[in-house]
Scaffold this motif. Structure first.
Motif, PDB file in Angstrom:
ATOM      1  N   GLY A  48       9.865  -1.239  -0.128  1.00  0.00           N
ATOM      2  CA  GLY A  48      10.892  -1.857   0.931  1.00  0.00           C
ATOM      3  C   GLY A  48       9.856  -1.855   2.290  1.00  0.00           C
ATOM      4  O   GLY A  48      10.218  -2.134   3.420  1.00  0.00           O
ATOM      5  N   THR A  49       8.635  -1.440   1.765  1.00  0.00           N
ATOM      6  CA  THR A  49       7.887  -1.628   2.908  1.00  0.00           C
ATOM      7  C   THR A  49       7.026  -2.755   2.553  1.00  0.00           C
ATOM      8  O   THR A  49       6.636  -3.584   1.589  1.00  0.00           O
ATOM      9  N   VAL A  50       6.113  -3.564   3.557  1.00  0.00           N
ATOM     10  CA  VAL A  50       4.802  -4.586   3.877  1.00  0.00           C
ATOM     11  C   VAL A  50       3.459  -4.043   4.027  1.00  0.00           C
ATOM     12  O   VAL A  50       3.501  -3.273   4.689  1.00  0.00           O
ATOM     13  N   ASN A  51       2.545  -4.321   3.350  1.00  0.00           N
ATOM     14  CA  ASN A  51       1.489  -3.912   3.192  1.00  0.00           C
ATOM     15  C   ASN A  51       0.489  -5.363   3.371  1.00  0.00           C
ATOM     16  O   ASN A  51       0.736  -6.393   3.224  1.00  0.00           O
ATOM     17  N   ALA A  52      -0.289  -5.049   4.396  1.00  0.00           N
ATOM     18  CA  ALA A  52      -1.287  -6.024   4.769  1.00  0.00           C
ATOM     19  C   ALA A  52      -2.815  -5.974   4.242  1.00  0.00           C
ATOM     20  O   ALA A  52      -3.358  -5.181   4.641  1.00  0.00           O
ATOM     21  N   LYS A  63       3.824  -5.294  12.460  1.00  0.00           N
ATOM     22  CA  LYS A  63       5.212  -5.118  11.504  1.00  0.00           C
ATOM     23  C   LYS A  63       4.551  -5.096  10.206  1.00  0.00           C
ATOM     24  O   LYS A  63       5.855  -4.988   9.032  1.00  0.00           O
ATOM     25  N   ALA A  64       3.100  -4.737   9.979  1.00  0.00           N
ATOM     26  CA  ALA A  64       3.105  -3.960   8.462  1.00  0.00           C
ATOM     27  C   ALA A  64       3.504  -2.311   8.639  1.00  0.00           C
ATOM     28  O   ALA A  64       3.046  -2.156   9.352  1.00  0.00           O
ATOM     29  N   ASP A  65       3.586  -1.948   7.577  1.00  0.00           N
ATOM     30  CA  ASP A  65       4.022  -0.159   7.563  1.00  0.00           C
ATOM     31  C   ASP A  65       2.408   0.163   6.668  1.00  0.00           C
ATOM     32  O   ASP A  65       2.653   1.323   7.370  1.00  0.00           O
ATOM     33  N   THR A  66       1.796  -0.191   6.246  1.00  0.00           N
ATOM     34  CA  THR A  66       0.902   0.069   5.573  1.00  0.00           C
ATOM     35  C   THR A  66      -0.543  -1.301   5.821  1.00  0.00           C
ATOM     36  O   THR A  66      -0.031  -2.498   6.008  1.00  0.00           O
ATOM     37  N   ALA A  67      -2.249  -0.857   5.563  1.00  0.00           N
ATOM     38  CA  ALA A  67      -2.515  -2.082   5.656  1.00  0.00           C
ATOM     39  C   ALA A  67      -4.064  -1.512   4.485  1.00  0.00           C
ATOM     40  O   ALA A  67      -4.231  -0.153   4.684  1.00  0.00           O
ATOM     41  N   THR A  68      -4.215  -2.152   3.785  1.00  0.00           N
ATOM     42  CA  THR A  68      -5.533  -1.239   2.527  1.00  0.00           C
ATOM     43  C   THR A  68      -6.478  -2.662   3.080  1.00  0.00           C
ATOM     44  O   THR A  68      -6.488  -3.765   3.404  1.00  0.00           O
ATOM     45  N   ILE A  69      -7.764  -2.030   3.156  1.00  0.00           N
ATOM     46  CA  ILE A  69      -8.981  -3.072   3.081  1.00  0.00           C
ATOM     47  C   ILE A  69      -9.524  -1.430   2.182  1.00  0.00           C
ATOM     48  O   ILE A  69     -10.554  -0.926   2.765  1.00  0.00           O
ATOM     49  N   SER A  70     -10.121  -2.996   0.836  1.00  0.00           N
ATOM     50  CA  SER A  70     -10.791  -1.796   0.041  1.00  0.00           C
ATOM     51  C   SER A  70     -12.051  -2.559  -0.340  1.00  0.00           C
ATOM     52  O   SER A  70     -11.833  -3.795  -0.580  1.00  0.00           O
ATOM     53  N   ASN A  71     -13.037  -1.950  -0.101  1.00  0.00           N
ATOM     54  CA  ASN A  71     -14.096  -2.977  -0.247  1.00  0.00           C
ATOM     55  C   ASN A  71     -14.678  -3.417   0.374  1.00  0.00           C
ATOM     56  O   ASN A  71     -15.151  -5.290  -0.247  1.00  0.00           O
ATOM     57  N   VAL A  72     -14.337  -4.262   1.382  1.00  0.00           N
ATOM     58  CA  VAL A  72     -14.482  -5.038   2.783  1.00  0.00           C
ATOM     59  C   VAL A  72     -15.750  -4.799   3.356  1.00  0.00           C
ATOM     60  O   VAL A  72     -16.765  -5.331   3.483  1.00  0.00           O
ATOM     61  N   LEU A  73     -15.750  -3.401   4.086  1.00  0.00           N
ATOM     62  CA  LEU A  73     -16.129  -2.896   5.098  1.00  0.00           C
ATOM     63  C   LEU A  73     -17.859  -2.774   4.602  1.00  0.00           C
ATOM     64  O   LEU A  73     -18.393  -2.886   5.257  1.00  0.00           O
ATOM     65  N   ASN A  74     -17.838  -2.304   3.438  1.00  0.00           N
ATOM     66  CA  ASN A  74     -18.842  -2.095   2.646  1.00  0.00           C
ATOM     67  C   ASN A  74     -20.246  -3.717   2.210  1.00  0.00           C
ATOM     68  O   ASN A  74     -21.130  -3.632   1.729  1.00  0.00           O
ATOM     69  N   VAL A  75     -19.543  -4.330   2.417  1.00  0.00           N
ATOM     70  CA  VAL A  75     -20.455  -5.476   2.165  1.00  0.00           C
ATOM     71  C   VAL A  75     -19.613  -6.840   3.225  1.00  0.00           C
ATOM     72  O   VAL A  75     -20.613  -7.943   3.452  1.00  0.00           O
ATOM     73  N   ALA A  96      -2.213  -5.130  12.522  1.00  0.00           N
ATOM     74  CA  ALA A  96      -0.841  -4.887  11.789  1.00  0.00           C
ATOM     75  C   ALA A  96      -0.009  -4.205  11.175  1.00  0.00           C
ATOM     76  O   ALA A  96       0.897  -4.278  10.997  1.00  0.00           O
ATOM     77  N   ILE A  97      -0.364  -2.446  11.465  1.00  0.00           N
ATOM     78  CA  ILE A  97       0.577  -2.060  11.094  1.00  0.00           C
ATOM     79  C   ILE A  97       1.595  -1.018  12.236  1.00  0.00           C
ATOM     80  O   ILE A  97       0.738  -1.060  13.262  1.00  0.00           O
ATOM     81  N   LYS A  98       2.194  -0.627  12.019  1.00  0.00           N
ATOM     82  CA  LYS A  98       2.997  -0.538  13.039  1.00  0.00           C
ATOM     83  C   LYS A  98       2.706   0.811  13.655  1.00  0.00           C
ATOM     84  O   LYS A  98       1.762   1.272  13.321  1.00  0.00           O
ATOM     85  N   GLN A  99       3.504   1.201  14.982  1.00  0.00           N
ATOM     86  CA  GLN A  99       2.085   2.986  15.263  1.00  0.00           C
ATOM     87  C   GLN A  99       2.567   3.654  14.201  1.00  0.00           C
ATOM     88  O   GLN A  99       1.646   4.595  14.789  1.00  0.00           O
ATOM     89  N   ASP A 100       3.969   3.912  13.286  1.00  0.00           N
ATOM     90  CA  ASP A 100       3.561   4.971  12.565  1.00  0.00           C
ATOM     91  C   ASP A 100       2.655   4.585  11.475  1.00  0.00           C
ATOM     92  O   ASP A 100       3.103   5.612  10.414  1.00  0.00           O
TER      93      ASP A 100
END
Length: 126
Positions: A6-10, A55-67, A84-88
């Protein structure tokens, strides 16, 4: 990573393929991919509208910063995740570094920093 139904991931820099989106759907997570290099402008605008302002519960940044060579551009990506992520909420960062690799163009015409994940912590904490 701990996924909750039920969560949202950015998914920032999530690429053009939907493998992760399909996987997260099996976990009950709505995955919204934002990627200015691999997704159409209209798609990215829609995702921004759905996640901006916490508005998102989580965010994933996978293999982005390194490029991304420039620190200012990495700062912008990190700020997008924070917005993107909620306060918690939780942001998950993953990077790649070839042992002994040197920063520079990769064999595919892209950039690789080849620095350990720990090295990005200062930027992320900022």
């Amino acid at each position: 990573m701990k996924w909750e139904r039920g969560t949202v991931n950015a998914d920032i820099g999530g690429g053009k393929y939907d493998d992760i989106t399909k996987y997260l759907k099996t976990q009950g997570v709505k995955n919204l991919v934002y990627d200015p290099w691999n997704q159409p402008l209209q798609h990215n605008k829609k995702v921004i509208k759905e996640v901006a302002g916490g508005k998102a519960d989580t965010a994933t940044i996978s293999n982005v910063l390194n490029v991304v060579d420039e620190a200012a551009n990495r700062d912008q990506i990190i700020a997008q995740a924070a917005d993107a992520i909620k306060q918690d909420g939780t942001a998950y960062f993953g990077t790649y570094a070839k042992p002994g690799g040197k920063a520079g163009p990769s064999g595919r015409g892209n950039w690789q920093n080849h620095i350990k994940q720990q090295a990005y912590l200062k930027e992320i904490k900022k």
